[in-house]
Design a protein around this motif. Structure first.
Motif, PDB file in Angstrom:
ATOM      1  N   UNK A 103      54.519  37.533  25.936  1.00 49.22           N
ATOM      2  CA  UNK A 103      54.721  38.702  25.523  1.00 49.22           C
ATOM      3  C   UNK A 103      54.351  39.264  26.685  1.00 49.22           C
ATOM      4  N   UNK A 104      53.528  38.904  27.416  1.00 51.82           N
ATOM      5  CA  UNK A 104      53.247  40.036  28.951  1.00 51.82           C
ATOM      6  C   UNK A 104      52.288  39.422  29.992  1.00 51.82           C
ATOM      7  N   UNK A 105      51.882  40.326  30.950  1.00 53.18           N
ATOM      8  CA  UNK A 105      50.760  39.065  32.072  1.00 53.18           C
ATOM      9  C   UNK A 105      48.968  39.806  31.770  1.00 53.18           C
ATOM     10  N   UNK A 106      49.095  38.263  32.118  1.00 55.92           N
ATOM     11  CA  UNK A 106      47.640  38.574  31.891  1.00 55.92           C
ATOM     12  C   UNK A 106      46.769  40.083  32.285  1.00 55.92           C
ATOM     13  N   UNK A 107      45.017  40.214  31.574  1.00 65.59           N
ATOM     14  CA  UNK A 107      45.019  41.259  32.506  1.00 65.59           C
ATOM     15  C   UNK A 107      44.782  41.265  33.500  1.00 65.59           C
ATOM     16  N   UNK A 108      44.204  42.114  34.657  1.00 63.72           N
ATOM     17  CA  UNK A 108      43.933  42.005  36.065  1.00 63.72           C
ATOM     18  C   UNK A 108      41.924  41.473  36.166  1.00 63.72           C
ATOM     19  N   UNK A 109      41.392  40.445  36.708  1.00 65.47           N
ATOM     20  CA  UNK A 109      40.417  40.296  36.911  1.00 65.47           C
ATOM     21  C   UNK A 109      39.560  41.312  37.599  1.00 65.47           C
ATOM     22  N   UNK A 110      38.123  41.198  36.367  1.00 65.93           N
ATOM     23  CA  UNK A 110      37.166  41.671  36.550  1.00 65.93           C
ATOM     24  C   UNK A 110      36.083  42.124  37.362  1.00 65.93           C
ATOM     25  N   UNK A 111      35.438  42.594  37.847  1.00 70.52           N
ATOM     26  CA  UNK A 111      34.362  42.182  38.434  1.00 70.52           C
ATOM     27  C   UNK A 111      34.367  41.888  39.844  1.00 70.52           C
ATOM     28  N   UNK A 112      35.459  41.482  40.883  1.00 72.13           N
ATOM     29  CA  UNK A 112      35.320  41.056  41.640  1.00 72.13           C
ATOM     30  C   UNK A 112      34.493  40.497  42.706  1.00 72.13           C
ATOM     31  N   UNK A 113      33.697  40.336  42.836  1.00 73.70           N
ATOM     32  CA  UNK A 113      32.961  40.206  44.322  1.00 73.70           C
ATOM     33  C   UNK A 113      33.113  39.015  45.294  1.00 73.70           C
ATOM     34  N   UNK A 114      32.175  38.781  46.542  1.00 71.86           N
ATOM     35  CA  UNK A 114      32.421  38.008  47.427  1.00 71.86           C
ATOM     36  C   UNK A 114      31.311  38.103  48.153  1.00 71.86           C
ATOM     37  N   UNK A 115      31.123  36.976  49.090  1.00 72.61           N
ATOM     38  CA  UNK A 115      30.137  36.679  50.071  1.00 72.61           C
ATOM     39  C   UNK A 115      30.377  35.285  51.395  1.00 72.61           C
ATOM     40  N   UNK A 116      30.472  35.882  51.963  1.00 70.51           N
ATOM     41  CA  UNK A 116      30.523  34.907  53.107  1.00 70.51           C
ATOM     42  C   UNK A 116      29.422  33.627  53.237  1.00 70.51           C
TER      43      UNK A 116
END
Length: 316
Positions: free
Chosen positions: A124-137
């Motif tokens: 019935x619809x798309x998922x919610x956007x992933x929240x709190x995305x972070x990253x590091x090398x």
């Protein structure tokens, strides 16, 4: 007619060898691909990934096999593929083999096995956007991303990582972290994450995550403009950034809009910023136009440096 002598026959063979460069045909196969994984993206689709071959192997492409059957071929610059048309609740085993320009095939890789899930109920619809995305090398050629789980009425089956508008990686729907490989040293990347459900419906992008890979051994300081920003106002977009540390004043920058080189920004004598640089663009495009902006500097040796982080704006 007189038969050729043994000496004449040997001379003919020698001449033929000289004409072909005295090179024996290439019959040595490349090494088998490594790091093969398979993730079910839905009840009827599987995402297969593997590590890129060593450039010294001269690989020209890859063949993907399901059991003993060839199901797809891709060029050497591709290390992932989506296989569709599969059956729900079915176990599959996939292997990959490398092919070089002489047509030699490697032995198949170690098999990756996966079982497709049951067909999902009506979506019935798309998922919610992933929240709190972070990253590091993680060194000069890898990065680690993390995010909070997305939600969906039928369940999240996969997370797709995008860079520059292109999907570069897929993680399973149970994951909240993943490691990206095959990156370039001393380069700023802006990653986004999308959740995907069993109907292959994708969420909106997560917030962009900027990651600068480490400088490789023996290389100088970073060449990318740092802390790149873009502020929108009616009729204008104001860019700002910190110049790279090249040992000299940086007078010239190249601006990309939506992956296309758009303009050269030049600072004349006496006008080169000593601190944070700013530049204002006049905008004639319609309100609501989406732009993805990034910047790179002309280095003292005349080459272009690495790109800044990418900034996405909507014109006002």
């Amino acid at each position: 007619m007189r038969r050729p002598t043994a000496f004449a026959a040997a001379s003919c063979c020698l001449a033929a060898a000289l004409l072909t460069g005295c090179a024996a045909p290439d019959t040595r196969p490349p090494a088998s691909p490594t790091g093969l994984t398979a993730q079910a993206g839905s009840a009827t689709a599987v995402h297969v990934m593997w590590e890129q071959a060593d450039p010294r192997d001269g690989v020209s492409g890859y063949q993907i096999l399901r059991g003993d059957a060839l199901v797809r071929e891709v060029p050497a610059n591709k290390t992932m593929v989506d296989l569709t048309g599969l059956a729900p609740l079915t176990a599959y085993a996939f292997t990959v083999r490398a092919k070089d320009s002489a047509g030699n095939l490697s032995a198949p890789s170690t098999a990756a096995t996966v079982t497709t899930p049951a067909a999902e109920p009506a979506d019935h619809g798309p998922p919610t956007a992933p929240a709190g995305a972070t990253g590091h090398p993680d060194g000069p050629r890898a990065a680690v991303l993390s995010w909070s789980p997305a939600t969906d009425d039928t369940g999240v089956t996969a997370y797709d990582v995008y860079q520059g508008g292109v999907r570069i990686h897929t993680a399973p729907g149970t994951a909240t972290t993943t490691r990206l490989t095959g990156l370039q040293p001393d380069t700023v990347y802006t990653f986004t994450v999308r959740a995907r459900d069993g109907a292959d419906t994708s969420s909106p992008d997560s917030a962009g995550v900027d990651v600068t890979t480490a400088t490789a051994t023996g290389r100088g300081p970073g060449t990318a403009p740092a802390d790149f920003g873009a502020a929108v106002a009616p009729g204008t977009v104001t860019l700002s950034w910190n110049p790279p540390d090249t040992g000299e004043q940086t007078r010239e920058y190249q601006l990309y809009v939506n992956e296309q080189p758009t303009t050269i920004i030049q600072f004349g004598a006496g006008a080169v910023p000593t601190g944070r640089a700013r530049y204002q663009l006049a905008v004639t495009e319609p309100k609501g136009t989406a732009w993805a902006l990034k910047l790179r500097a002309r280095l003292p040796d005349g080459n272009w440096g690495s790109f800044s982080a990418e900034r996405r704006v909507t014109l006002g």
